[in-house]
Design a protein around this motif. Sequence first.
Motif, PDB file in Angstrom:
ATOM      1  N   GLU A 297       0.828  -1.207   0.000  1.00 24.21           N
ATOM      2  CA  GLU A 297       0.000   0.000   0.000  1.00 24.21           C
ATOM      3  C   GLU A 297       0.864   1.259   0.000  1.00 24.21           C
ATOM      4  OE1 GLU A 297      -3.941  -1.393   2.529  1.00 24.21           O
ATOM      5  OE2 GLU A 297      -2.080  -0.941   3.621  1.00 24.21           O
ATOM      6  N   GLY A 298       1.892   1.274   0.848  1.00 17.17           N
ATOM      7  CA  GLY A 298       2.744   2.458   0.943  1.00 17.17           C
ATOM      8  C   GLY A 298       3.535   2.714  -0.321  1.00 17.17           C
ATOM      9  N   ILE A 299       4.064   1.640  -0.919  1.00 16.45           N
ATOM     10  CA  ILE A 299       4.809   1.780  -2.168  1.00 16.45           C
ATOM     11  C   ILE A 299       3.895   2.297  -3.281  1.00 16.45           C
ATOM     12  CG2 ILE A 299       5.929   0.470  -4.019  1.00 16.45           C
ATOM     13  CD1 ILE A 299       7.142  -1.301  -1.743  1.00 16.45           C
ATOM     14  N   ALA A 300       2.694   1.728  -3.391  1.00 12.44           N
ATOM     15  CA  ALA A 300       1.752   2.160  -4.424  1.00 12.44           C
ATOM     16  C   ALA A 300       1.382   3.626  -4.261  1.00 12.44           C
ATOM     17  CB  ALA A 300       0.494   1.289  -4.381  1.00 12.44           C
ATOM     18  N   GLU A 301       1.139   4.052  -3.010  1.00 10.36           N
ATOM     19  CA  GLU A 301       0.771   5.444  -2.767  1.00 10.36           C
ATOM     20  C   GLU A 301       1.939   6.382  -3.069  1.00 10.36           C
ATOM     21  OE1 GLU A 301      -1.161   8.930  -1.744  1.00 10.36           O
ATOM     22  OE2 GLU A 301      -1.910   6.945  -2.343  1.00 10.36           O
ATOM     23  N   THR A 302       3.156   5.965  -2.727  1.00  8.18           N
ATOM     24  CA  THR A 302       4.325   6.804  -3.000  1.00  8.18           C
ATOM     25  C   THR A 302       4.536   6.982  -4.495  1.00  8.18           C
ATOM     26  OG1 THR A 302       5.365   6.058  -0.942  1.00  8.18           O
ATOM     27  CG2 THR A 302       6.812   7.034  -2.608  1.00  8.18           C
ATOM     28  N   ILE A 303       4.453   5.901  -5.245  1.00 10.62           N
ATOM     29  CA  ILE A 303       4.623   5.990  -6.697  1.00 10.62           C
ATOM     30  C   ILE A 303       3.508   6.826  -7.317  1.00 10.62           C
ATOM     31  CG2 ILE A 303       4.588   4.642  -8.833  1.00 10.62           C
ATOM     32  CD1 ILE A 303       6.055   2.420  -7.260  1.00 10.62           C
ATOM     33  N   ARG A 304       2.277   6.660  -6.816  1.00  6.94           N
ATOM     34  CA  ARG A 304       1.152   7.444  -7.342  1.00  6.94           C
ATOM     35  C   ARG A 304       1.399   8.935  -7.149  1.00  6.94           C
ATOM     36  NH1 ARG A 304      -2.721  10.422  -5.867  1.00  6.94           N
ATOM     37  NH2 ARG A 304      -2.173  10.210  -3.652  1.00  6.94           N
ATOM     38  N   ARG A 305       1.876   9.317  -5.959  1.00  4.71           N
ATOM     39  CA  ARG A 305       2.118  10.736  -5.693  1.00  4.71           C
ATOM     40  C   ARG A 305       3.294  11.262  -6.514  1.00  4.71           C
ATOM     41  NH1 ARG A 305       0.092  15.534  -5.328  1.00  4.71           N
ATOM     42  NH2 ARG A 305       1.275  16.971  -3.976  1.00  4.71           N
ATOM     43  N   PHE A 306       4.345  10.452  -6.667  1.00  5.31           N
ATOM     44  CA  PHE A 306       5.454  10.866  -7.519  1.00  5.31           C
ATOM     45  C   PHE A 306       4.964  11.101  -8.956  1.00  5.31           C
ATOM     46  CE2 PHE A 306       9.018   8.766  -4.815  1.00  5.31           C
ATOM     47  CZ  PHE A 306       9.283   9.984  -4.199  1.00  5.31           C
TER      48      PHE A 306
END
Length: 321
Positions: A297-306
């Motif tokens: 979840e955290g990786i997906a959210e970080t990539i989405r925001r980037f």
Amino acid sequence: MATPYFMTGALGCIGAWVVKALVERGDRPVVFDQSRDHRRLEAIVDPADLARITFLQGDVTDGAAVRDALEASGAKRVIHLAGLQVPTCRADPPRGGLVNVVGTLHVFEAARALGADRVVYASSAAVFGLSDEAVDESVAPAPLTHYGVFKQANEGNARIYFRDNGLSSVGLRPFSVYGVGRDAGITSDPTRAMKAALLGRRFDIRFSGVTDFIYAADTAAAFIACADEAPEGAHVFNVHGETIDVASIVSRIDAHLPGPSRGLIGFGGPPIPMPPSLDDTALRALVAGLPKTSADEGIAETIRRFAELRDAGRLDTSDID
């Protein structure tokens, strides 16, 4: 009425996430920092909320400036995150000690003098030595870096401030924090790898082995919760995310990247000389309901925001250029 929180180091990664959470719930962070670099805040905080942050410029190595700023803030809750990372402390131990230890003493001294309710400060898993097993707070510190020694000193000084002056505190020990804004120190490499790969660039994470991987928003939530409700005393708690091998981190990042960005991340080098897993049972018993974001979840959210920042032409690439 908005509650003021006095913060140092709020322009760093964890600090920016603390500020984000505070303004979103209607409180007023008062940010004391020598830097004017707001890029980490601007990457995650809504523009309308940025106007609700009070900025006071100053250096934690200046005790008078710290006291004046805390007094001006009117805050009784102090979150102290200012500090230099492992590489800087290794390259310049006297400067590392001045900022990380003397700076922390200045914060505690100001809090004592002005009657703050408590100080919540960033300690680190670096206070521990090597271990193959999960460690809890009963494990004796045995740091292997100047940075870890400085953090251990802060824990000891916090204990003395409570014993001698009745100033309550909580030191929190995270390890590999990741998320938007994490761009300094060796454990920032997984986050920087996400950004680089999304831009089509090769990136090699400089360590291997197993690490305790925790999302920045979860780390920030722990600091705020302890500032709000920690009991009297000088406490130190581990902060645990997910124990995960670096090879698995790379695989999971790849799984959330668009096709052309996959396969660009490598890793190597020795494991980081800290325990691979932190037991945070004590913290979760004290503070109910702390978030626990999975690595996926955290990786997906970080990539989405980037990706959002990239598409808006606002993605800072200075840490990977």
